[in-house]
Motif scaffolding. Structure first.
Motif, PDB file in Angstrom:
ATOM      1  N   THR A   1      -7.750  -8.146   3.006  1.00  0.00           N
ATOM      2  CA  THR A   1      -8.404  -6.662   2.712  1.00  0.00           C
ATOM      3  C   THR A   1      -7.435  -5.836   1.904  1.00  0.00           C
ATOM      4  N   LEU A   2      -6.123  -6.095   1.988  1.00  0.00           N
ATOM      5  CA  LEU A   2      -5.108  -5.653   1.384  1.00  0.00           C
ATOM      6  C   LEU A   2      -4.854  -5.842  -0.157  1.00  0.00           C
ATOM      7  N   GLU A   3      -5.264  -7.236  -0.362  1.00  0.00           N
ATOM      8  CA  GLU A   3      -5.313  -7.759  -1.588  1.00  0.00           C
ATOM      9  C   GLU A   3      -6.388  -7.221  -2.455  1.00  0.00           C
ATOM     10  N   LYS A   4      -7.492  -7.030  -1.667  1.00  0.00           N
ATOM     11  CA  LYS A   4      -8.620  -6.414  -2.286  1.00  0.00           C
ATOM     12  C   LYS A   4      -8.723  -4.950  -2.867  1.00  0.00           C
ATOM     13  N   ILE A   5      -7.895  -4.171  -2.042  1.00  0.00           N
ATOM     14  CA  ILE A   5      -7.555  -2.761  -2.030  1.00  0.00           C
ATOM     15  C   ILE A   5      -6.559  -2.648  -3.296  1.00  0.00           C
ATOM     16  N   ASN A   6      -5.641  -3.545  -3.385  1.00  0.00           N
ATOM     17  CA  ASN A   6      -4.681  -3.442  -4.494  1.00  0.00           C
ATOM     18  C   ASN A   6      -5.117  -3.844  -5.747  1.00  0.00           C
ATOM     19  N   ALA A   7      -5.896  -4.939  -5.666  1.00  0.00           N
ATOM     20  CA  ALA A   7      -6.983  -5.098  -6.848  1.00  0.00           C
ATOM     21  C   ALA A   7      -7.686  -4.165  -7.683  1.00  0.00           C
ATOM     22  N   ASP A   8      -8.580  -3.428  -6.715  1.00  0.00           N
ATOM     23  CA  ASP A   8      -9.491  -2.411  -6.958  1.00  0.00           C
ATOM     24  C   ASP A   8      -8.586  -1.097  -7.405  1.00  0.00           C
ATOM     25  N   ARG A   9      -7.591  -0.820  -6.780  1.00  0.00           N
ATOM     26  CA  ARG A   9      -6.595   0.514  -7.212  1.00  0.00           C
ATOM     27  C   ARG A   9      -6.104  -0.097  -8.555  1.00  0.00           C
ATOM     28  N   ALA A  10      -5.830  -1.374  -9.002  1.00  0.00           N
ATOM     29  CA  ALA A  10      -5.291  -1.641 -10.175  1.00  0.00           C
ATOM     30  C   ALA A  10      -6.189  -1.395 -11.210  1.00  0.00           C
ATOM     31  N   ALA A  11      -7.494  -1.981 -10.840  1.00  0.00           N
ATOM     32  CA  ALA A  11      -8.535  -1.703 -11.734  1.00  0.00           C
ATOM     33  C   ALA A  11      -9.124  -0.383 -12.071  1.00  0.00           C
ATOM     34  N   LYS A  12      -8.903   0.468 -11.144  1.00  0.00           N
ATOM     35  CA  LYS A  12      -9.345   1.751 -11.348  1.00  0.00           C
ATOM     36  C   LYS A  12      -8.328   2.633 -12.037  1.00  0.00           C
ATOM     37  N   ALA A  13      -7.109   2.378 -11.773  1.00  0.00           N
ATOM     38  CA  ALA A  13      -5.943   2.835 -12.589  1.00  0.00           C
ATOM     39  C   ALA A  13      -6.247   2.538 -13.902  1.00  0.00           C
ATOM     40  N   GLN A  14      -6.414   1.248 -14.226  1.00  0.00           N
ATOM     41  CA  GLN A  14      -6.458   0.685 -15.917  1.00  0.00           C
ATOM     42  C   GLN A  14      -7.616   1.700 -16.310  1.00  0.00           C
TER      43      GLN A  14
END
Length: 248
Positions: free
Chosen positions: A23-36
């Motif tokens: 879950t944390l990996e998915k949250i971090n990946a989504d956060r990075a994609a959103k930031a980009q």
């Protein structure tokens, strides 16, 4: 004795921990994609804002050149150039509540001038001119130029969001409230106010009344006397710019 094989310990990870990691990996990946995505979006908006600002500068300069050209043509023809009636006024309240009749009090509330030294932009038409005449002894008003309008909004501009007074620290504050009208930056706000555009009412209501200071050097005349008679209240046309410069 028979040799006993060394048994190795197998470390097991609980399933709940594995789920949490996933879950944390998915949250971090989504956060990075959103930031980009936000970064790319900000870059596009910056480009649009710069282009709009350049367009507005060209428009202001073209209008100024047209005024000069018409004045010169009129002078060459031996006549006078009469400019168009101004559409924008800036109104400052200069007197308090002592001996204030109910009708002027209500008009000042409608103009959002509830405190002394507060100022607002007003669209000039027959109705608003009558209102300004009613409250003439309590206000000073005139026709602001582009420099005055820009400095007021940049220096004293606050946004009215959910009935709260918020500083305009970022263009996102403007876009969140006025984006549906195509107004996304501070230069759009200045242009809409100065040119009295189709969304002037919404933009003017978005701006909190400007809280000005007492003028440097104080008022030169009596507040109870009109400006044309040497006092301070009433219409002072383009001389309002000098007063606002001293109060801003």
């Amino acid at each position: 004795m028979p040799a006993t094989a060394a048994t190795k310990k197998v470390t097991t990870v609980p399933e709940s921990v594995l789920r949490k990691r996933k879950t944390l990996e998915k949250i971090n990946a989504d956060r990075a994609a959103k930031a980009q995505a936000d970064k790319l979006d900000r870059k596009k908006k910056r480009s649009v804002i710069f282009k709009r600002a350049e367009q507005y500068v060209k428009e202001y300069r073209s209008k100024e050149r047209d005024e000069i050209r018409l004045k010169r043509a009129a002078r060459a023809a031996g006549s006078f150039y009469v400019p168009a009636q101004p559409k924008l006024a800036f109104v400052v309240r200069i007197k308090g509540i002592n001996k204030l009749a109910p009708k002027p009090r209500k008009i000042l509330q409608l103009l959002r001038l509830t405190k002394i030294n507060h100022g607002t932009f007003v669209k000039l038409n027959k109705a608003t001119l009558q209102l300004l005449q009613w409250v003439g002894p309590y206000i000073a008003w005139g026709y602001p130029n582009l420099k005055t309008t820009r400095e007021l909004i940049y220096k004293r501009g606050f946004a009215k969001v959910n009935k709260q007074r918020l500083p305009i620290t970022d263009n996102s504050v403007i876009e969140n409230s006025l984006g549906r009208f195509g107004i996304i930056c501070i230069e759009d706000v200045i242009h809409e106010i100065f040119t009295v555009g189709p969304n002037f009412k919404q933009v003017n209501n978005f701006l909190w009344p400007f809280a000005l200071s007492n003028p440097n050097g104080g008022f030169k005349g009596k507040k109870s006397v009109t400006f044309v008679e040497g006092g301070e209240n009433g219409n002072r046309e383009d001389k309002i710019n000098a007063l606002v410069q001293r109060m801003n």
